[in-house]
Design an enzyme around this catalytic site. Sequence first.
Site, mmCIF file in Angstrom:
data_model
loop_
_atom_site.group_PDB
_atom_site.id
_atom_site.type_symbol
_atom_site.label_atom_id
_atom_site.label_comp_id
_atom_site.label_asym_id
_atom_site.label_seq_id
_atom_site.Cartn_x
_atom_site.Cartn_y
_atom_site.Cartn_z
ATOM 1 N NE ARG A 1 -1.917 -91.526 -65.933
ATOM 2 C CZ ARG A 1 -1.162 -91.304 -64.945
ATOM 3 N NH1 ARG A 1 -0.045 -90.919 -65.329
ATOM 4 N NH2 ARG A 1 -1.570 -91.391 -63.637
ATOM 5 C CG ASP B 1 -8.247 -93.158 -55.289
ATOM 6 O OD1 ASP B 1 -7.596 -93.394 -54.192
ATOM 7 O OD2 ASP B 1 -7.490 -92.383 -56.073
ATOM 8 C CE1 TYR C 1 -9.741 -88.926 -58.871
ATOM 9 C CE2 TYR C 1 -9.232 -89.353 -56.605
ATOM 10 C CZ TYR C 1 -9.360 -89.890 -57.851
ATOM 11 O OH TYR C 1 -9.034 -91.181 -58.135
#
Length: 240
Positions: free
Chosen positions: A13, A140, A153
């Site tokens: 990835r 993120d 998370y």
Amino acid sequence: MNRTALITGAAIRIGNVIARTLARAGWNVVVHAHRSVTEADALCADLAAGGARAWRVTGDLADDGGPAAVFEAGIACAGQIDALINNAAVFERQPLASATAADFERLWRINTLAPILLTQRLAAHVTARKACGSAVNLLDQRLSRASAGALPYMLSKSALETFTLSAALEYAPDLRVNAVAPGAVLPPPAQSGTKEPAGAFPLGTRPAAEHVAAAVRFLLDAESVTGQVLFVDGGQHLTS
């Protein structure tokens, strides 16, 4: 140039693309993998075929002593580490009502504690060498706004963002610490239809893993930049 980067979770990835990007830029690469050992070995073979020096190290970053063992394995292979890319992470969708203490602990250990401990090791390593180093944490883009459905998370990534800013201040001038906050880079495997599942992008297109890797490379080379979070998300962090 003889610089070596340790990249966690580099076998597949985004980590794989980061490794290939840095190798093309002249970096030596230590490829960390936990379960994707076959893929990590194939990546190292590809990088070596292209003229780069690459080594594979393994280890579970969630284990006590795991981050230290991975870092020391990298030193044993490459002789020195100049940069750290904390890419390895676990993402899980989970309603807050069903989240347990073990869920929070599991994601915290991999997504937050492991990058912290690895960065500590790198800081001590470059200081002992009277050198300068760089660490880049993968965050993120959803940190820019409230997000439901994955709180263990999100808390782990939020804590990593706080660490990025504080560590940048504490470790200067020997170690620069920055972060890249990717958006919806990789589409779901079962994507169907014509509607973009991640929603609209102000720039019109979904960002690619290569864009994230380019941002990491920029931060590694940007000698006057520390304590920054670079969003690579097509502008989605600007929207509500």
